[in-house]
Design an enzyme around this catalytic site. Structure first.
Site, mmCIF file in Angstrom:
data_model
loop_
_atom_site.group_PDB
_atom_site.id
_atom_site.type_symbol
_atom_site.label_atom_id
_atom_site.label_comp_id
_atom_site.label_asym_id
_atom_site.label_seq_id
_atom_site.Cartn_x
_atom_site.Cartn_y
_atom_site.Cartn_z
ATOM 1 N N GLY A 281 85.897 95.292 43.686
ATOM 2 C CA GLY A 281 87.245 95.709 44.063
ATOM 3 C C GLY A 281 88.185 95.610 42.874
ATOM 4 O O GLY A 281 87.863 94.945 41.890
ATOM 5 N N TYR B 97 101.953 77.034 37.977
ATOM 6 C CA TYR B 97 101.990 77.452 36.573
ATOM 7 C C TYR B 97 103.127 76.738 35.847
ATOM 8 O O TYR B 97 102.993 76.367 34.683
ATOM 9 C CB TYR B 97 102.160 78.976 36.442
ATOM 10 C CG TYR B 97 101.199 79.798 37.286
ATOM 11 C CD1 TYR B 97 99.996 79.262 37.736
ATOM 12 C CD2 TYR B 97 101.492 81.120 37.625
ATOM 13 C CE1 TYR B 97 99.135 80.004 38.522
ATOM 14 C CE2 TYR B 97 100.627 81.878 38.402
ATOM 15 C CZ TYR B 97 99.460 81.313 38.854
ATOM 16 O OH TYR B 97 98.608 82.051 39.628
ATOM 17 N N GLU C 54 105.494 71.733 49.547
ATOM 18 C CA GLU C 54 106.621 72.510 50.031
ATOM 19 C C GLU C 54 106.870 72.162 51.494
ATOM 20 O O GLU C 54 106.066 71.451 52.109
ATOM 21 C CB GLU C 54 106.374 74.013 49.835
ATOM 22 C CG GLU C 54 105.117 74.528 50.498
ATOM 23 C CD GLU C 54 104.739 75.943 50.035
ATOM 24 O OE1 GLU C 54 104.946 76.270 48.866
ATOM 25 O OE2 GLU C 54 104.229 76.697 50.875
ATOM 26 N N HIS D 283 105.317 81.745 52.418
ATOM 27 C CA HIS D 283 104.012 81.242 52.821
ATOM 28 C C HIS D 283 103.982 81.055 54.333
ATOM 29 O O HIS D 283 104.961 80.616 54.927
ATOM 30 C CB HIS D 283 103.718 79.896 52.157
ATOM 31 C CG HIS D 283 103.428 80.032 50.691
ATOM 32 N ND1 HIS D 283 103.596 78.996 49.805
ATOM 33 C CD2 HIS D 283 102.987 81.070 49.970
ATOM 34 C CE1 HIS D 283 103.260 79.397 48.588
ATOM 35 N NE2 HIS D 283 102.885 80.658 48.660
#
Lengths: 410, 302
Positions: free
Chosen positions: B18, B170, B220, B258
């Site tokens: 893919g 990151y 979170e 999310h």
């Protein structure tokens, strides 16, 4: 860790996942043989009158169809009291005329209220007892949980708070499914006996099947009622669906009513942007949901107020960035924009070109602070510097937030 | 020695043909990852070519594992087929299954979670950036990269990082690289309400890992996974921990991107999580820009 009682009730409760109207919930109930009062939806007073006549009986109930609770105690902006009325069939059209096309304000709608476009005309039922029944996905146990209570028709969170022993819970094994003994436990716990116990059992089994097959994250019946003529019925329902599973439910997507949603969020969803409008004045455009939340937090930390949550995702295109800018700028409250991109794989120069093109296209009437980091960042910064746009470049996230807040204060 | 994966781990990619899977397979090969096989039903016998690499493609994970000795799999297949792909990897005896796919239905994950209980496989994700054990070469090349993280921001070192969010990971990686501390392993556990590996699981692994000297945990709003991890660390943690919790300004009842990030019924707020972390002796960064300095505070490193 043992979670506090009542936790499971809340888990997905307020999720702004896709909502449906009561009359649409009725369609699903009928399809899965979950007994509920007879009823029809009406978009005009005439239709309401016809429906009421067809239902017959001494009384019918006329219910405003909006995505908000507290309808019964709500007030219309035209002064009409109550979004739910029990009336004689002959009066249904008249009452519907006071509701349709009017704005209903309830404790859940905020001051702006919600425009009522349709009403549901339902059979009035004589109730002997009201119960609470819900099925939801419990993230703590990774299982569906059935929550039930004899204290129906009230705010279940208050019941859980005041009388936690009156909240029954049954976690269902995902691979075993709902077992007959679990149904019997709940039925006995609610005090059902004889014929109503059988009816409740059947209703619960069918409701569980609906919950799974429609990929609900929550279905809540409040109240579930036993009637004087011995029926067990779902009187009112609230559904939430798992957004991730909507691809396999085109029939449920059809239920979506974008009139009930924030127009900016509807526009954002057309461009696959994840946008949520807030009350502040510093707009943000960020890649990644976690970083987008953290960017809102750091704006607040430096004394500003974020105007939105906006995640452009990991592979944003120039077109998406432009669309995002338009949505941000359509909010008059916005006084500055903070772009925060950590281009991991994403090329910062592509983002820089997107920002520049978007600003050229839509104009830039307010300060724009840009923080770029990551892949090909030097080229990205050069692209921004070479543009004749009035950008404020930032070195890191803290610097960016400080500059954005300062740009408004100045 | 890092956790879960190292430079010798043999990796296969489900969905290698893919666009998305292929792109990241190439980046992993460039990073030096031992990417030994691809799996795409119906494309067995082909090869996935990149530079000098010719990665064989198999129809099934079972064949790929038998022929190449792969022990870890990365899942890049679309949401509708992802649960099946995860179970196929578990069935084939993979030690580690990393589900990158975003948007898997909760009902599917609920079954997967129950279905893998009792197996030896560890699932990471879904909806996660994957994991990286940095290498010792230039820009951390020569390490093991499974997923979609940018490899070059890493540096082999002594901090273990676990996070629910991609880009926020990151940030933490970049800050620890710039400070010169580097990372032992970085694990993205994903932003979905049902996931395979929790913050607690990752903390336990880092706690027992010799190379990891300190830990960064990024959480979170929503759920109670951070609190559970903190409670355990307060009692059993042997290493300093710095943390950041995103979503302090998120309004209740709104899902922040999310699927798992939602404050509801007053539960799962950033404030409550921060308090639980601080009570467990964890140093909590006030802003995402201060994750590195929180680590310095927690460790006394300079």
């Amino acid at each position: 860790m043992v979670l506090t009682r009542g936790y499971a009730v809340h888990t997905f409760r307020a999720s702004r996942a896709m909502n449906i109207h009561e009359y649409q919930a009725k369609i699903l109930f009928d399809q899965f043989s979950v007994p509920n009062p007879r009823g029809m939806v009406a978009a005009t007073p005439e239709e309401a009158g016809t429906a009421a006549k067809e239902l017959g009986g001494e009384r019918v109930v006329v219910k405003s169809q909006v995505h908000a609770g507290g309808r019964g105690k709500g007030t219309f902006k035209n002064g009409f009291q109550g979004g739910v009325h029990l009336v004689a069939p002959a009066e249904a059209a008249e009452v519907a005329a006071q509701m349709i096309g009017q704005t209903l304000v309830t404790k859940q709608t905020g001051e702006a209220g919600k425009l009522v476009r349709k009403v549901m005309i339902g059979e009035a039922v004589e109730i002997t007892h009201e119960y609470y029944l819900a099925i939801l996905m419990d993230r703590a146990t990774c299982r569906p949980v059935i929550v039930a209570s004899t204290e129906g028709g009230m705010d279940i969170e208050e019941v859980a708070e005041a009388t936690p022993e009156k909240i029954l819970r049954e976690h269902i094994h995902p691979l075993m499914g709902l077992q007959p003994f679990e149904v019997r436990k709940l039925s006995a716990g609610l005090g059902f006996k004889g014929e109503p116990a059988k009816q409740f059992g059947k209703l619960l089994s069918n409701l569980y099947r609906l919950f799974l097959e429609c990929d609900c994250s929550m279905v809540e019946i409040n109240p579930l009622v036993e009637t004087t003529d011995g029926r067990v019925l779902a009187l009112d329902a609230k559904f939430n669906f798992d957004d991730n599973a909507l691809f396999r439910h085109p029939e449920i997507v059809e239920f979506r009513d974008t009139d009930e949603e924030d127009p900016r969020e509807v526009e954002a969803s057309k461009h696959s942007l994840n946008y949520i409008g807030l009350d502040g004045n510093i707009a943000c455009l960020v890649n990644g949901a976690g970083l987008a939340m953290a960017t809102m937090d750091i704006i607040k930390h430096y004394g500003g107020e974020p105007a939105n949550f906006l995640d452009v995702g990991g592979g944003a295109t120039q077109e998406q960035v432009a669309a995002a800018f338009k949505i941000i700028l359509s909010d008059d409250a916005v006084k500055a924009i903070l772009v925060n991109i950590f281009g991991g794989i994403m090329d910062c120069d592509v983002i820089a070109h997107g920002v520049v093109a978007a600003c050229r296209e839509v104009g830039l009437p307010i300060p724009l602070v840009v923080r770029l980091e990551g892949n090909n960042v030097a080229a990205g910064k050069a692209t921004l510097a070479a543009s004749d746009l009035n950008l404020i470049a930032a070195d890191d996230l803290a610097d960016a937030a400080e500059k954005a807040v300062a740009s408004i204060a100045a | 020695m890092a956790i879960l994966v190292d430079e010798n781990t043999k990796v296969l990619v489900q969905g290698i043909t893919g666009g998305f899977g292929g792109r990241h397979a190439k980046l992993s090969l460039d990073y030096g990852t031992q990417l030994v096989a691809g799996v795409t039903p119906g494309k067995g016998g082909q090869t996935f070519d990149h530079g000098d690499h010719k990665v064989p493609v198999f129809d099934t994970v079972e064949q790929a594992a038998r022929e190449t000795g792969a022990t870890a799999s990365a899942i890049f297949v679309p949401p509708a087929f992802a649960a099946d792909a995860i179970m196929e990897s578990v069935d084939a005896g993979m030690d580690l299954v990393v589900a990158i796919t975003e948007g898997i239905p909760v009902r599917d994950m609920m079954k997967v979670k129950a279905g893998i209980a009792g197996s030896n496989a560890r699932l990471v994700g879904p909806n996660c950036p994957g994991l990286v054990t940095p290498g010792r070469g230039e820009h951390s090349q020569g390490g093991c990269r499974i997923g979609i993280s940018p490899g070059y921001i890493h540096k082999r070192g002594r901090v273990g990082i676990v996070s629910r969010s991609g880009t926020l990971t990151y940030e933490a990686v970049w800050q620890t690289t710039q400070l010169g501390f580097g990372q032992s392993t970085c694990v993205g556990i994903g932003g979905d309400p049902i996931n395979g590996t929790s913050h607690l699981d990752a903390l336990q692994l880092f706690n027992d890992d010799d190379e990891t000297e300190a830990i960064i945990m990024i959480g979170e709003i929503g759920g109670s996974a951070e609190e559970e991890a903190a409670a355990w660390a307060g009692e059993h943690g042997k290493k300093p921990i710095a943390a950041f919790i995103a979503g302090a300004t998120a309004p209740p009842g709104r899902r922040m991107g999310h699927a798992g990030a939602i404050v509801s019924g007053g539960k799962g707020t950033a404030q409550a999580k921060k308090e639980a972390l601080v009570a467990a002796g964890i140093t909590v960064a006030e802003t995402p820009a201060e994750i590195g300095s929180a680590l310095v505070e927690a460790t006394g490193w300079r």
